[in-house]
Motif scaffolding. Structure first.
Motif, PDB file in Angstrom:
ATOM      1  N   ARG A 147      96.577 108.253  24.591  1.00  0.00           N
ATOM      2  CA  ARG A 147      97.608 108.090  25.614  1.00  0.00           C
ATOM      3  C   ARG A 147      98.616 107.053  25.150  1.00  0.00           C
ATOM      4  N   SER A 170      99.222 110.883  29.070  1.00  0.00           N
ATOM      5  CA  SER A 170      98.127 111.341  28.216  1.00  0.00           C
ATOM      6  C   SER A 170      98.660 112.025  26.960  1.00  0.00           C
ATOM      7  N   PHE A 207      97.109 104.738  22.182  1.00  0.00           N
ATOM      8  CA  PHE A 207      95.752 105.062  21.767  1.00  0.00           C
ATOM      9  C   PHE A 207      95.775 106.425  21.097  1.00  0.00           C
ATOM     10  N   SER A 244      95.937 101.646  18.674  1.00  0.00           N
ATOM     11  CA  SER A 244      94.488 101.589  18.471  1.00  0.00           C
ATOM     12  C   SER A 244      93.963 102.999  18.238  1.00  0.00           C
ATOM     13  N   GLY A 292      89.065 105.222  19.676  1.00  0.00           N
ATOM     14  CA  GLY A 292      88.237 104.734  20.757  1.00  0.00           C
ATOM     15  C   GLY A 292      88.466 105.439  22.071  1.00  0.00           C
ATOM     16  N   GLU A 293      89.465 104.983  22.795  1.00  0.00           N
ATOM     17  CA  GLU A 293      89.711 105.496  24.138  1.00  0.00           C
ATOM     18  C   GLU A 293      90.489 106.815  24.103  1.00  0.00           C
ATOM     19  N   SER A 294      90.623 107.410  25.264  1.00  0.00           N
ATOM     20  CA  SER A 294      91.344 108.676  25.379  1.00  0.00           C
ATOM     21  C   SER A 294      92.792 108.514  24.915  1.00  0.00           C
TER      22      SER A 294
END
Length: 344
Positions: free
Chosen positions: A60, A32, A122, A53, A56-58
């Motif tokens: 990590r 993370s 991410f 990316s 968007g997502e958490s």
């Protein structure tokens, strides 16, 4: 400074395709980055793919490891090979993520023990990247900032980027979409697809075709070894090829286009500040808007046209010099073969 992992990457072109297909597998390791507020990403590898990316997502980092030629390995075997043959450091300091991977032994390395190690990262949307790999593809999406990246053996894929975008590959194709501001992309061995982008755009390939769609801005796009196709271009387009045909449709821009090895088809919906066409290896089909003022300077082995009105000047079989609709936008064409002109 927090050191998160130790792992690595490989460096053999024979594993390129493999590295590009790792994303559908279970990550070897995930860490993370949710508490690190990443602003810069630095990755340098010698054999795997890189994906970043944003927004968007958490946050990590995921690491994917495969054996040589797609060989599935147990976690124990991967651990041993990493420990024996590779070094990788992944760390965060001052909101910078660093991931560096290399082989420990650059001499007589046993290729059967090579690993393909790829990174999928991410981050927040507002992030700058500095990425390099010699053996895999690079994917970037949903980022704002300065993006600098290169690969010697893979393709480049970009979507929804804003800022300074500078990338190059020596052995793959380039695909960029929905991006803006300052775009500078180059490949020595593949085609380029660009769509729905705006700003200052430079695209160069030495060994492939150009496909341009829905671009708006100051655009330079050249190839030494392929064809050019463009549709719905606004602003200014400077484009050329030494080895293929040129097909331009739904153009509403200033235009400078050339080819040394094929024919040219140009459909202008609206004129910009100028048109300049240079064709030394084929014929030219040019469609112009009938209601705009132009100053024509045309040269070809034979010039064909349908009925034309409001023209003043000299119209001969192989050259035309004069004004249309009272004069205006300069239209210069040089063709070694026939030139056919029609009007919208």
């Amino acid at each position: 400074m927090k050191t998160y992992l130790a792992l690595l990457i490989i460096a053999c072109s024979s594993t390129v395709a493999l590295a590009q297909g790792n994303w559908d597998k279970t990550p070897y390791q995930t860490k993370s980055l949710a508490n690190d507020a990443i602003k810069d990403v630095f990755v340098k590898t010698s054999g795997g793919s890189i994906s970043v990316s944003g927004g968007g997502e958490s946050p990590r980092i995921e690491i994917y490891v495969r054996g040589n030629n797609g060989q599935e390995l147990s976690k124990e075997e991967i651990d041993k090979r990493l420990s024996d043959d590779y070094e990788l450091n992944v760390s965060v300091s001052n909101h910078e993520l660093h991931a560096t991977a290399r082989r420990k032994h650059e001499g007589n390395f046993n290729w059967r023990r090579q690993l393909s190690i790829s990174f999928k990262i991410f981050t927040p949307k507002q992030v700058a990247t500095h990425l390099n790999t010699s053996g895999g593809s690079i994917h970037l999406d949903n980022l704002t900032g300065t993006q600098e990246f290169s690969t010697s053996g893979g393709s480049l894929h970009m979507d929804n980027l804003a800022g300074i975008i500078k990338g190059e590959t020596s052995g793959g194709s380039i695909d960029v979409s929905n991006s803006k501001d300052n775009i500078n992309l180059e490949t020595s061995g593949g085609s380029i697809h660009a769509r729905n982008c705006q700003g200052k755009i430079r695209l160069e390939t030495s060994g492939g075709s150009l496909h341009l769609e829905a671009l708006n801005g100051s655009i330079t796009a050249n190839t030494s070894g392929g064809s050019i196709q463009a549709n719905d271009i606004k602003g200014e387009l400077i484009t050329g090829t030494s080895g293929g045909s040129v097909n331009l449709s739904a153009m509403a821009c200033s235009l400078n286009a050339s080819t040394s090895g094929g024919s040219m088809h140009v459909d202008m919906l609206q004129l910009g500040k100028y048109i300049k066409l240079d064709v030394s290896g084929g014929h030219v089909d040019l469609k112009l808007p009938s209601n705009q003022g132009m100053t024509l300077n045309l040269s070809a082995s034979k010039i064909n046209t349908a009925h034309i009105s409001n023209f003043s000047g000299e119209w001969e079989k192989d050259h035309v010099k004069g004004t249309l609709n009272g004069g205006g936008v300069p239209v210069n064409v040089e063709a070694s073969d026939n030139l056919s002109i029609s009007f919208n």
